[in-house]
Design a protein around this motif. Structure first.
Motif, PDB file in Angstrom:
ATOM      1  N   PRO A  67      -3.333  -3.697   8.630  1.00  7.93           N
ATOM      2  CA  PRO A  67      -2.046  -3.139   9.037  1.00  7.93           C
ATOM      3  C   PRO A  67      -2.218  -1.701   9.514  1.00  7.93           C
ATOM      4  O   PRO A  67      -3.232  -1.054   9.210  1.00  7.93           O
ATOM      5  CB  PRO A  67      -1.227  -3.196   7.744  1.00  7.93           C
ATOM      6  CG  PRO A  67      -2.243  -3.117   6.649  1.00  7.93           C
ATOM      7  CD  PRO A  67      -3.460  -3.828   7.166  1.00  7.93           C
ATOM      8  N   ALA A  68      -1.254  -1.203  10.241  1.00  8.23           N
ATOM      9  CA  ALA A  68      -1.273   0.189  10.690  1.00  8.23           C
ATOM     10  C   ALA A  68      -0.889   1.085   9.516  1.00  8.23           C
ATOM     11  O   ALA A  68       0.199   0.954   8.953  1.00  8.23           O
ATOM     12  CB  ALA A  68      -0.296   0.375  11.840  1.00  8.23           C
ATOM     13  N   LEU A  69      -1.800   1.959   9.130  1.00 11.58           N
ATOM     14  CA  LEU A  69      -1.583   2.830   7.983  1.00 11.58           C
ATOM     15  C   LEU A  69      -1.872   4.286   8.352  1.00 11.58           C
ATOM     16  O   LEU A  69      -2.569   4.561   9.324  1.00 11.58           O
ATOM     17  CB  LEU A  69      -2.505   2.426   6.825  1.00 11.58           C
ATOM     18  CG  LEU A  69      -2.364   1.011   6.267  1.00 11.58           C
ATOM     19  CD1 LEU A  69      -3.495   0.735   5.278  1.00 11.58           C
ATOM     20  CD2 LEU A  69      -1.014   0.820   5.597  1.00 11.58           C
ATOM     21  N   ALA A  70      -1.352   5.198   7.539  1.00 10.35           N
ATOM     22  CA  ALA A  70      -1.627   6.615   7.730  1.00 10.35           C
ATOM     23  C   ALA A  70      -2.961   7.020   7.109  1.00 10.35           C
ATOM     24  O   ALA A  70      -3.411   8.152   7.279  1.00 10.35           O
ATOM     25  CB  ALA A  70      -0.497   7.444   7.130  1.00 10.35           C
ATOM     26  N   PRO A  97      -3.619   6.469  -2.195  1.00 14.55           N
ATOM     27  CA  PRO A  97      -5.066   6.290  -2.044  1.00 14.55           C
ATOM     28  C   PRO A  97      -5.596   7.045  -0.822  1.00 14.55           C
ATOM     29  O   PRO A  97      -4.841   7.371   0.102  1.00 14.55           O
ATOM     30  CB  PRO A  97      -5.207   4.782  -1.847  1.00 14.55           C
ATOM     31  CG  PRO A  97      -3.921   4.380  -1.193  1.00 14.55           C
ATOM     32  CD  PRO A  97      -2.860   5.291  -1.755  1.00 14.55           C
ATOM     33  N   ASP A  98      -6.901   7.310  -0.825  1.00 14.79           N
ATOM     34  CA  ASP A  98      -7.553   7.952   0.323  1.00 14.79           C
ATOM     35  C   ASP A  98      -7.878   6.938   1.410  1.00 14.79           C
ATOM     36  O   ASP A  98      -8.013   7.296   2.584  1.00 14.79           O
ATOM     37  CB  ASP A  98      -8.847   8.644  -0.118  1.00 14.79           C
ATOM     38  CG  ASP A  98      -8.583   9.704  -1.170  1.00 14.79           C
ATOM     39  OD1 ASP A  98      -7.888  10.681  -0.857  1.00 14.79           O
ATOM     40  OD2 ASP A  98      -9.063   9.537  -2.309  1.00 14.79           O
ATOM     41  N   ALA A  99      -8.034   5.685   1.005  1.00 10.40           N
ATOM     42  CA  ALA A  99      -8.351   4.613   1.941  1.00 10.40           C
ATOM     43  C   ALA A  99      -7.959   3.291   1.309  1.00 10.40           C
ATOM     44  O   ALA A  99      -7.734   3.204   0.094  1.00 10.40           O
ATOM     45  CB  ALA A  99      -9.838   4.612   2.287  1.00 10.40           C
ATOM     46  N   ALA A 100      -7.864   2.272   2.157  1.00 10.14           N
ATOM     47  CA  ALA A 100      -7.488   0.944   1.676  1.00 10.14           C
ATOM     48  C   ALA A 100      -8.496  -0.082   2.155  1.00 10.14           C
ATOM     49  O   ALA A 100      -8.841  -0.122   3.337  1.00 10.14           O
ATOM     50  CB  ALA A 100      -6.091   0.579   2.174  1.00 10.14           C
ATOM     51  N   ILE A 150       0.835  -1.206   0.000  1.00 13.79           N
ATOM     52  CA  ILE A 150       0.000   0.000   0.000  1.00 13.79           C
ATOM     53  C   ILE A 150       0.867   1.252   0.000  1.00 13.79           C
ATOM     54  O   ILE A 150       0.648   2.192  -0.774  1.00 13.79           O
ATOM     55  CB  ILE A 150      -0.949  -0.002   1.215  1.00 13.79           C
ATOM     56  CG1 ILE A 150      -1.971  -1.134   1.088  1.00 13.79           C
ATOM     57  CG2 ILE A 150      -1.662   1.343   1.353  1.00 13.79           C
ATOM     58  CD1 ILE A 150      -2.728  -1.428   2.370  1.00 13.79           C
ATOM     59  N   GLU A 151       1.864   1.265   0.887  1.00 16.47           N
ATOM     60  CA  GLU A 151       2.702   2.449   1.009  1.00 16.47           C
ATOM     61  C   GLU A 151       3.626   2.629  -0.191  1.00 16.47           C
ATOM     62  O   GLU A 151       4.138   3.734  -0.419  1.00 16.47           O
ATOM     63  CB  GLU A 151       3.511   2.369   2.306  1.00 16.47           C
ATOM     64  CG  GLU A 151       2.626   2.471   3.547  1.00 16.47           C
ATOM     65  CD  GLU A 151       3.398   2.359   4.851  1.00 16.47           C
ATOM     66  OE1 GLU A 151       4.559   1.920   4.813  1.00 16.47           O
ATOM     67  OE2 GLU A 151       2.820   2.712   5.903  1.00 16.47           O
TER      68      GLU A 151
END
Length: 214
Positions: A127-130, A116-119, A109-110
């Motif tokens: 997972p821990a995402l921003a 993206p705005d969301a996953a 993702i990163e």
């Protein structure tokens, strides 16, 4: 293969969440290879165009190898962005397969060239995402982008296992892709554990070898 044809089981779910949240881009994420005794776990993240439908897109487990390969090429060609990552067997042994799967998804993702705005994450753990991470249980049958990610991850891992088969032909990786089949256990019993086997998955190896010989 690309047609503007309606697939409500996958594309309505995607469009409704786009509309409800006002997102510009949503990526779908899935992994392949949590269960095998050998090789890495792979994950893919995919952002699909919002105005096209990929004909035949589905959960990778419901598709033939030939169909997955064809869809892989189409997804790579048409995706707004995609990324495929893996975590090797050594890391899996150190941090466990769940943590390794989440790490592979996070890295994919990163690593997307388009943020993206969301996953959407297949399963009930994220997972821990921003950015917001939305778990979707059985998401590869509900979300088009998760289904696309499942295909990329599965095909990429299968291709990698075929390469490992050329390096370690005695184990038959090209056939079983590292999964715990009777034949795979038999090969381990005959040739021992290879450098690409997941040692943490083979703690009960002796009992499996005994059963395999019955």
């Amino acid at each position: 293969m690309m047609q503007q044809k309606h697939r409500p089981d996958l594309y309505d779910f995607e469009r409704e969440l786009y509309s409800a949240n006002g997102y510009t881009w949503i990526c779908g994420t899935d992994e392949a290879g949590r269960g095998p005794l050998a090789g890495p776990v792979f994950a893919a993240a995919v952002i699909l165009p919002r105005d096209f439908v990929i004909e035949g897109l589905n959960d990778s487990k419901k598709l033939s190898e030939k169909k997955r390969e064809a869809l892989y090429d189409e997804i790579v060609k048409r995706a707004v962005a995609y990324q495929i990552c893996s975590v090797d067997e050594g890391q899996i042994d150190r941090i466990n397969i769940l943590a390794a799967s989440l790490l592979a998804m996070k890295t994919a993702i990163e690593g997307l060239p388009v943020r993206p705005d969301a996953a959407f994450i297949d399963g009930n753990r994220t997972p821990a995402l921003a950015i917001p991470a939305i778990p979707v249980v059985k998401g590869d049958g509900k979300s088009a982008s998760i289904a696309a990610a499942s295909i990329l991850a599965k095909v990429a891992r299968d291709r990698f296992m075929r390469k490992l088969d050329r390096q370690y032909p005695q184990y038959g990786f090209a056939k079983h892709k590292g999964y715990p089949t009777k034949e795979h256990y038999s090969r381990i019993g005959q040739y021992g554990v290879s450098p690409v086997h997941r040692k943490s998955f083979l703690k009960n190896l002796e009992s499996h070898l005994i059963k395999g010989g019955e």
